[in-house]
Write an enzyme that holds these catalytic residues in place. Structure first.
Site, short mmCIF file in Angstrom:
data_model
loop_
_atom_site.label_atom_id
_atom_site.label_comp_id
_atom_site.label_asym_id
_atom_site.label_seq_id
_atom_site.Cartn_x
_atom_site.Cartn_y
_atom_site.Cartn_z
N ASP A 407 62.73 65.16 64.62
CA ASP A 407 61.93 64.08 65.21
C ASP A 407 62.89 63.18 66.01
O ASP A 407 64.11 63.31 65.89
CB ASP A 407 61.28 63.30 64.06
CG ASP A 407 60.31 62.22 64.54
OD1 ASP A 407 59.78 62.33 65.66
OD2 ASP A 407 60.08 61.26 63.76
N GLU A 410 64.15 62.79 71.54
CA GLU A 410 63.99 62.66 73.02
C GLU A 410 65.32 62.31 73.69
O GLU A 410 65.49 62.74 74.84
CB GLU A 410 62.92 61.61 73.33
CG GLU A 410 61.52 62.01 72.92
CD GLU A 410 61.31 62.01 71.41
OE1 GLU A 410 61.96 61.20 70.73
OE2 GLU A 410 60.52 62.83 70.92
N ASP A 484 52.66 61.54 68.11
CA ASP A 484 51.86 60.51 67.45
C ASP A 484 50.49 60.29 68.08
O ASP A 484 50.25 59.32 68.79
CB ASP A 484 52.63 59.19 67.46
CG ASP A 484 53.92 59.29 66.66
OD1 ASP A 484 54.05 60.26 65.87
OD2 ASP A 484 54.79 58.42 66.82
O1 MIG Z 1 57.27 56.74 64.36
O2 MIG Z 1 59.51 59.68 60.76
O3 MIG Z 1 56.24 61.38 65.44
O4 MIG Z 1 55.52 62.25 62.90
O5 MIG Z 1 56.10 60.57 60.75
C1 MIG Z 1 58.41 56.80 63.66
C2 MIG Z 1 58.41 58.83 60.91
C3 MIG Z 1 59.15 58.11 63.60
C4 MIG Z 1 57.58 59.66 64.49
C5 MIG Z 1 56.96 61.00 64.31
C6 MIG Z 1 56.10 61.00 63.09
C7 MIG Z 1 56.93 60.61 61.88
C8 MIG Z 1 57.57 59.25 62.10
N1 MIG Z 1 58.36 59.28 63.33
#
Ligand code: MIG
Length: 782
Positions: A407, A410, A484
């Site tokens: 995650d 980017e 998200d």
């Molecule tokens: O928004 O790790 O898209 O699936 O649960 C904060 C916490 C960071 C974004 C991800 C989401 C995940 C969340 N992360």
């Protein structure tokens, strides 16, 4: 936050647009052939043209230096040697392969690309290719009134992208994914054009911020980049499937995922303790809802330090993972790229001591704020850092973990620009360059590092990787989820075109957060979303901190039993899905397909956003709005049989279909076949029995059915340990004739035969199998 107020449309806010005009590349001066590549010298720069196959040609314009042909992050193909004829005429020079004709106007260097039948694929008209002294590059192509555009990776909005303008710049976007929210997490600078029933593709292999504009002008579209070369590949098609084969010939195909990764996944930001994880797992077992994976989101870590567990919340991860595996459930933990700046933390120490982090040209480390606080970021553009990072996953694989969730790659950083400083100088395997150039491949290279590390550690077992950020070619390493989204019906609706366009962009294993991530879901929405999820290639329910819990049992027994039925149905359909996945590994075709992929001549299919196909013969028409229990379904050519009712619907028209909350309409094309199974037990989800279902046609019809299976978890299939049956089923008024065409591979499954069930057999039809008339039970003996 001013961005969310009227300040956003402040009259003084109109950006100073860069109004320097683009320069054309100039007039052709000379050209020569060198090692399969044609090099053109123009008055203002250079162009290289290279054929990769008879159907793929690459064009590279470089105004500043000789074209660089070997710098791609995405392309894995070297190209075959292709026979090319050169036709030099007064005003133009043409390069001809078997399927493509590239004609260059000498005076203006405008390019026209046609297929072997003379159909125009790309025509620069009087616009051509251009550049600015500041480095921007652009090209324009004529847009036909019948052009439809698809692909572009992960974009909101409808299936057909005509009339849109898209930007590629991997971005962490938590603000609702609206039709105008762009860019998102993934950059795939690739599209397919469907023009009068034929299609071709363009892959713009440039990692800078790129823009595709099918909106600003009526009869031209363009693609441009902030820097780098104008470097693009043209794929001749002409079938949409061939374009995908051609694109994935270049950028690679996915390896077969482990079967467990194709099952149902449950997630939550976060299941915070070992006790909670065990309780969730036990609930699935007790409630007879099959589950393959539970996720550990950021709370499992010690202060969000990757490669650690919080000792209080998760005192014995190894035991937990083992116990869950006994229950048939795997654990997939999240791993973000940010490494906490903490001199007492071993990963930070290693990163510093071994010089693995991203730096500025002056030598200072780039620090940005993410979950753990101030953090450093591994420089995945360098093999040394990729290896280090991959090796670090031994921490997880030693505990029995076989899958990782990436995650924030980017990379997301908590600041105004939402990402790393574009001035960071990446090492880039010995060719240092800025984050401005490599931003879009940061997550992709993290995926490469992770996948390769896992693959090495798992000793022959297939790893699973899920990623949020990606670039072209990500299918070689990871599954992608669409980030998200929110628990809105509109986001359930958006799921279909978004997942289909990702599939059309070469990434087969994709899916949304089922139920919606942010916002509170509700029973009806979750049921309808779970029905769709049962057929999205990747199937995970995930929800955000602070929202209602959304496991299948949270909204009452009635809703639970519907979700149980659909999650079980996922497993029933696994043999069919697995076969379609295997096709994805061979040809790069999507698993979840828009209808036009199978019926490219049927204009009605060009922008269907609320139906999809799994493989070439299964059509799904979900309900995507509240309180709706009837919907119009468009059926392409042929007759279609509704699985549940046996009703037959004639094609090339719309029918009204009834679907109460407990039902999602699924149809199979008459005259074709599917394979389905029954799962063995909650612990062992491989099928105890597989059946072949043939949908008899009273008319002349033939279909080639493929069955594929293997051990589902190792790479032994690469060495012949698989089972592939190719069967031909010929339908006529009097007979259904089943013939085994091929039986390939050495794999012997637990089941020894595949019973054949024939639906809608008329009393005038007899069944003939491999030459013999069958009166009783028809079976395929393995
Ligand atoms: O928004 O790790 O898209 O699936 O649960 C904060 C916490 C960071 C974004 C991800 C989401 C995940 C969340 N992360």
């Amino acid at each position: 936050m001013l961005e969310d107020t009227s300040f956003a449309i402040h009259p003084g806010k109109e950006k100073d647009t860069n109004t320097t005009p683009y320069k054309r590349i100039g007039t052709l001066q000379a050209y020569k052939e060198a090692k399969d590549t044609y090099l053109f010298e123009c008055t203002k720069g250079h162009v290289a043209i290279k054929f990769y196959t008879d159907s793929i040609v690459r064009i590279v314009m470089n105004p500043f230096s000789q074209p660089k042909l070997d710098a791609s992050k995405a392309v894995v193909a070297e190209g075959n040697s292709v026979e090319v004829k050169v036709k030099d005429q007064d005003q133009a020079v043409s390069l001809l392969s078997k399927h493509l004709i590239v004609t260059i106007e000498k005076e203006t260097f405008s390019i026209l690309i046609q297929d072997d039948k003379g159909h125009v694929l790309l025509d620069e008209g009087n616009r051509g290719m251009g550049f600015k002294p500041t480095g921007e590059v652009i090209t324009y192509k004529k847009m036909d009134k019948d052009d439809h555009f698809y692909g572009f990776g992960e974009k909101t909005g409808f299936l057909d992208k005509r009339g849109e303008r898209y930007e590629m710049w991997n971005s962490d976007v938590y603000i609702p994914h609206n039709p105008e929210t762009d860019p998102l997490y993934v950059s795939i600078p690739y599209f397919m054009t469907l023009r009068n029933g034929r299609s071709h593709g363009v892959f713009f292999d440039n990692t800078f911020r790129t823009i595709f504009d099918m909106k600003s002008e009526l009869d031209y579209y363009s693609f441009e980049a902030e820097g780098g070369q104008l470097d693009y590949y043209v794929m001749a098609g002409p079938e949409p499937k061939q374009v995908l084969e051609q694109y994935t010939y270049l950028t690679g195909r996915m390896p077969l995922p482990p079967k467990w990764s194709l099952g149902y996944h449950q997630s939550r930001y976060s299941y915070e303790t070992e006790a909670e994880v065990r309780e969730i797992a036990q609930n699935f077992i007790d409630r007879d809802i099959p589950l393959d994976v539970l996720y550990l989101d950021i709370h499992y870590m010690n202060g969000y330090r990757v490669f650690t567990f919080d000792e209080e919340r998760f005192p014995d991860p190894k035991k937990l993972i083992q116990d869950l595996k006994q229950m048939g459930i795997r654990i997939v933990p999240i791993v973000d790229p940010g490494v906490k700046k903490d001199p007492e933390y071993y990963v930070y120490q290693e990163g510093i001591n071994q010089d693995q982090f991203c730096k500025y040209i002056e030598g200072n480390i780039y620090h940005g704020e993410v979950w753990p606080g101030i953090s450093a970021f591994p420089d995945f553009t360098d093999e040394k850092a990729r290896k280090w990072w991959g090796d670090k996953h031994q921490f997880y694989t030693d505990l029995g973990i076989e899958g990782i969730w990436n995650d924030m790659n980017e990379p997301a950083v908590f600041n105004e620009t939402k990402t790393m400083d574009v001035e960071v100088m990446h090492r880039n395997d010995g060719e240092p360059t800025t984050h401005r150039e490599l931003h879009n491949v940061y997550g992709f290279l993290m995926g490469k590092a992770t996948y390769e590390g896992l693959k090495h550690q798992l000793n022959g077992k297939r790893p699973f990787l899920l990623t949020r950020a990606a670039f072209s070619g990500v299918q070689r390493y990871a599954a992608v989820w669409t980030g998200d989204n929110r628990s809105f019906w509109e986001h359930l609706q958006m799921t279909l075109p978004m997942v289909m366009n990702l599939g059309l962009s070469g990434v087969p294993l994709v899916g949304p957060d089922v139920g919606g991530f942010a916002h509170d879901t509700n029973g009806e929405l979750l049921v309808r979303w779970t029905q769709v999820g049962a057929f999205t290639p990747y199937f995970r329910n995930h929800s955000a901190i602070g929202t209602l819990y959304q496991e299948p049992w949270r909204f009452g027994e009635e809703n639970e039993s519907i979700m149980r039925k659909y999650i079980q149905m996922r497993y029933k359909w696994m043999p069919h899905l697995y076969k379609v996945f295997q096709e994805a590994t061979k040809k790069g075709l999507p698993v979840m397909r828009p209808l036009f992929m199978e019926f490219p001549k049927d204009e009605k299919t060009y922008n269907i956003n609320d139906q999809f196909m799994i493989g070439d013969n299964v059509l799904i028409a979900p309900i995507l709005a509240p309180s709706v229990t009837d919907r119009a379904v468009y059926f392409p050519e042929g007759d279609w049989i509704e699985m549940e009712t046996g009703n037959v619907y004639a094609g090339e028209q719309v029918h009204l279909v009834h679907a109460e909350l407990d039902y999602m309409p699924i149809f199979v094309k008459r005259g074709t076949a599917i394979f389905q199974g029954e799962i063995q037990s909650r612990q062992n989800k491989s099928p105890k029995q597989v059946e072949m279902h043939i949908f008899a046609s009273p008319e002349e019809h033939w279909y080639e059915a493929t069955y594929y299976d293997d051990d589902g978890e190792t790479f032994a299939y690469e060495n012949g340990e698989y089972l592939e049956l190719k069967l031909k089923v010929v339908h006529s008024t009097e007979t259904i004739t089943i013939t085994t065409l091929e039986h390939n591979g050495d794999y012997k499954p637990d089941y020894v035969e595949i019973p054949i069930v024939i639906h809608h057999l008329s009393k005038h039809q007899t069944v003939i199998m491999n030459g013999e008339e069958i009166n009783g039970r028809a079976v395929l003996t393995l």
